[in-house]
Design a protein around this motif. Sequence first.
Motif, PDB file in Angstrom:
ATOM      1  N   GLU A  68       0.757  -1.234   0.066  1.00 50.32           N
ATOM      2  CA  GLU A  68      -0.001  -0.082   0.058  1.00 50.32           C
ATOM      3  C   GLU A  68       0.741   1.416   0.104  1.00 50.32           C
ATOM      4  O   GLU A  68       0.300   2.379  -0.657  1.00 50.32           O
ATOM      5  N   ASP A  69       1.949   1.134   0.563  1.00 50.91           N
ATOM      6  CA  ASP A  69       2.988   2.449   0.557  1.00 50.91           C
ATOM      7  C   ASP A  69       3.805   2.488  -0.519  1.00 50.91           C
ATOM      8  O   ASP A  69       4.208   1.637  -1.361  1.00 50.91           O
ATOM      9  N   CYS A  70       4.294   3.992  -0.636  1.00 50.61           N
ATOM     10  CA  CYS A  70       5.138   4.079  -1.828  1.00 50.61           C
ATOM     11  C   CYS A  70       6.664   4.024  -1.532  1.00 50.61           C
ATOM     12  O   CYS A  70       7.021   4.719  -0.662  1.00 50.61           O
ATOM     13  N   SER A  71       7.133   3.587  -2.520  1.00 53.62           N
ATOM     14  CA  SER A  71       8.632   3.402  -2.347  1.00 53.62           C
ATOM     15  C   SER A  71       9.093   4.689  -2.968  1.00 53.62           C
ATOM     16  O   SER A  71       8.658   5.158  -4.141  1.00 53.62           O
ATOM     17  N   SER A  77      10.293   2.292  -7.740  1.00 55.08           N
ATOM     18  CA  SER A  77       9.689   3.269  -6.995  1.00 55.08           C
ATOM     19  C   SER A  77       8.252   3.306  -7.202  1.00 55.08           C
ATOM     20  O   SER A  77       7.773   2.405  -8.015  1.00 55.08           O
ATOM     21  N   GLY A  78       7.248   3.823  -6.153  1.00 57.77           N
ATOM     22  CA  GLY A  78       5.898   3.718  -6.366  1.00 57.77           C
ATOM     23  C   GLY A  78       5.292   2.679  -5.477  1.00 57.77           C
ATOM     24  O   GLY A  78       6.003   1.978  -4.792  1.00 57.77           O
ATOM     25  N   VAL A  79       4.082   2.401  -5.662  1.00 57.40           N
ATOM     26  CA  VAL A  79       3.330   1.439  -4.773  1.00 57.40           C
ATOM     27  C   VAL A  79       3.407  -0.051  -5.637  1.00 57.40           C
ATOM     28  O   VAL A  79       2.876  -0.233  -6.753  1.00 57.40           O
ATOM     29  N   GLU A  80       4.290  -0.840  -5.287  1.00 55.63           N
ATOM     30  CA  GLU A  80       4.542  -2.006  -6.153  1.00 55.63           C
ATOM     31  C   GLU A  80       4.454  -3.270  -5.165  1.00 55.63           C
ATOM     32  O   GLU A  80       5.524  -3.651  -4.438  1.00 55.63           O
ATOM     33  N   ALA A  81       3.508  -3.972  -4.926  1.00 57.38           N
ATOM     34  CA  ALA A  81       3.416  -5.071  -4.041  1.00 57.38           C
ATOM     35  C   ALA A  81       4.318  -6.094  -4.229  1.00 57.38           C
ATOM     36  O   ALA A  81       4.951  -6.707  -3.270  1.00 57.38           O
ATOM     37  N   MET A  82       4.848  -6.336  -5.418  1.00 54.49           N
ATOM     38  CA  MET A  82       5.833  -7.406  -6.041  1.00 54.49           C
ATOM     39  C   MET A  82       7.057  -6.834  -6.242  1.00 54.49           C
ATOM     40  O   MET A  82       8.089  -7.475  -6.977  1.00 54.49           O
ATOM     41  N   GLY A  83       7.365  -5.409  -6.230  1.00 51.03           N
ATOM     42  CA  GLY A  83       8.356  -5.088  -6.428  1.00 51.03           C
ATOM     43  C   GLY A  83       9.953  -5.518  -6.069  1.00 51.03           C
ATOM     44  O   GLY A  83      11.027  -5.637  -6.791  1.00 51.03           O
ATOM     45  N   LEU A  84       9.825  -6.008  -4.917  1.00 44.45           N
ATOM     46  CA  LEU A  84      10.910  -6.799  -4.361  1.00 44.45           C
ATOM     47  C   LEU A  84      11.397  -8.169  -5.123  1.00 44.45           C
ATOM     48  O   LEU A  84      12.398  -8.674  -4.785  1.00 44.45           O
ATOM     49  N   LEU A  85      10.353  -8.685  -6.008  1.00 41.20           N
ATOM     50  CA  LEU A  85      10.708  -9.788  -6.433  1.00 41.20           C
ATOM     51  C   LEU A  85      11.030  -9.322  -8.070  1.00 41.20           C
ATOM     52  O   LEU A  85      12.301  -9.694  -8.733  1.00 41.20           O
ATOM     53  N   TRP A  86      10.199  -8.373  -8.772  1.00 42.90           N
ATOM     54  CA  TRP A  86      10.431  -8.272 -10.237  1.00 42.90           C
ATOM     55  C   TRP A  86      11.549  -7.287 -10.403  1.00 42.90           C
ATOM     56  O   TRP A  86      12.106  -7.261 -11.610  1.00 42.90           O
ATOM     57  N   SER A  87      12.145  -6.772  -9.385  1.00 39.35           N
ATOM     58  CA  SER A  87      13.167  -5.575  -9.473  1.00 39.35           C
ATOM     59  C   SER A  87      14.567  -6.269  -9.134  1.00 39.35           C
ATOM     60  O   SER A  87      15.491  -5.679  -8.926  1.00 39.35           O
ATOM     61  N   LEU A  88      14.469  -7.666  -8.805  1.00 39.53           N
ATOM     62  CA  LEU A  88      15.772  -8.329  -8.642  1.00 39.53           C
ATOM     63  C   LEU A  88      16.888  -8.268  -9.721  1.00 39.53           C
ATOM     64  O   LEU A  88      16.548  -8.030 -10.861  1.00 39.53           O
ATOM     65  N   LYS A  89      17.897  -7.755  -9.255  1.00 34.87           N
ATOM     66  CA  LYS A  89      19.158  -7.712 -10.283  1.00 34.87           C
ATOM     67  C   LYS A  89      20.436  -8.144  -9.485  1.00 34.87           C
ATOM     68  O   LYS A  89      20.584  -8.357  -8.353  1.00 34.87           O
ATOM     69  N   PRO A  90      21.208  -8.651 -10.460  1.00 34.47           N
ATOM     70  CA  PRO A  90      22.617  -8.903  -9.889  1.00 34.47           C
ATOM     71  C   PRO A  90      23.192  -8.041  -8.793  1.00 34.47           C
ATOM     72  O   PRO A  90      23.099  -6.720  -9.025  1.00 34.47           O
ATOM     73  N   VAL A  91      23.770  -8.510  -7.882  1.00 36.92           N
ATOM     74  CA  VAL A  91      24.523  -7.484  -6.782  1.00 36.92           C
ATOM     75  C   VAL A  91      25.512  -7.151  -7.414  1.00 36.92           C
ATOM     76  O   VAL A  91      26.378  -7.570  -8.386  1.00 36.92           O
ATOM     77  N   PRO A  92      26.174  -5.840  -6.870  1.00 33.92           N
ATOM     78  CA  PRO A  92      27.324  -5.511  -7.609  1.00 33.92           C
ATOM     79  C   PRO A  92      28.546  -6.287  -7.533  1.00 33.92           C
ATOM     80  O   PRO A  92      28.771  -6.887  -6.456  1.00 33.92           O
TER      81      PRO A  92
END
Length: 359
Positions: A68-71, A77-92
């Motif tokens: 519900e809350d905005c990153s 950024s924005g309200v993304e319930a699944m953002g922690l999955l779909w924005s996964l990227k290789p670590v530096p």
Amino acid sequence: MDEKQCCVILSVQPSRGLVDEKFVVLVQSSLPSSLLTIYAHHQCEDGHSWHAFAHYTSDATGAVNVSEDCSVGGTYSGVEAMGLLWSLKPVPGSKPGLRMRKKSVQAPMMVTITVYRGHLTEGFEDQVPLASVEVERWYMAPGVRRILVTEDGLTATLFLPSGPGPFPGLLDLWGGGGQLVEYRAALLASHGIATMALDYLTCKYTMETGKIVQQDYFETAYKFLQKHPKVLSSRIAMLGLSLGTSVTLKMAAYSQVMKLRCAVCISGSHVQPVDGFLKEMLDYFCKNSGNIRITKGNEVVLRDLLLPIPTELSLKVDPILNPARFASVSTHFFQPGPCFKGPYSGVGSIRAELVLYVM
């Protein structure tokens, strides 16, 4: 860690679910108006690590609800319930060109969710977490059956949904990387579609003979599904990704055996030689490989690969040959990483436009 840090509560519900099932990430009992970073970490079966993170400010009760809350920053950024999955990227520091692929669908994708004080962008491993939980994301739902198929020279895996059936059927074709890729088929079966993942580039026949399969290989797979007691023989579709789209379109248009209820093509091209089959397709694509471009952001642009589009009628498919329902997802470009936002978030990386054609 002081007492205020110890009282922060992090929960993820459900903690065990399908990879496309929405979850609720909730932080509670932090100080009001606290700057917080919620961080996700996943280590693939190949040993490479992926991460995602987002910046939040807790409300007057000291809570953050990711659904519900905005990153305000991070990998999304924005309200993304699944953002922690779909924005996964290789670590530096990871090697370039990594692609996230689930190899064993019989084991879950493990993701660790952690909350940190402040808005962090790096050095997470050096920070003291406020709270952390581990969640399981599965491609196979309970009750789904995984069956290896070697009959009639096929190299495939059939996934059957739980329940008595019969179910709609699907042939699942991946692209030019070859191998038997199962995770999409497993997930589709988890949603009620009997799906056969089919290896057609590195299958047993090709590895033993050095020859590329012909049209009858795919027709054999279709007939296998058609005869299966758990599959509705009149409701069989075909799904192709990348090179698999060319095969899918070819079979939908020209096969006298396959009567597809639907053909779905993702990130491929409708331009291909009318005559010949897989070998001729590959030769045709290679001829125009000079049209591939790489952007400054390391994005591989394939949209010009088969330009110009032929104008000669002899090179065009007559859709009346085999009317079907087509869904086409055309990719403009792609970049390694699970950036695709959709029902199968986390399984690929494309920026696409969806166009549905009903014929």
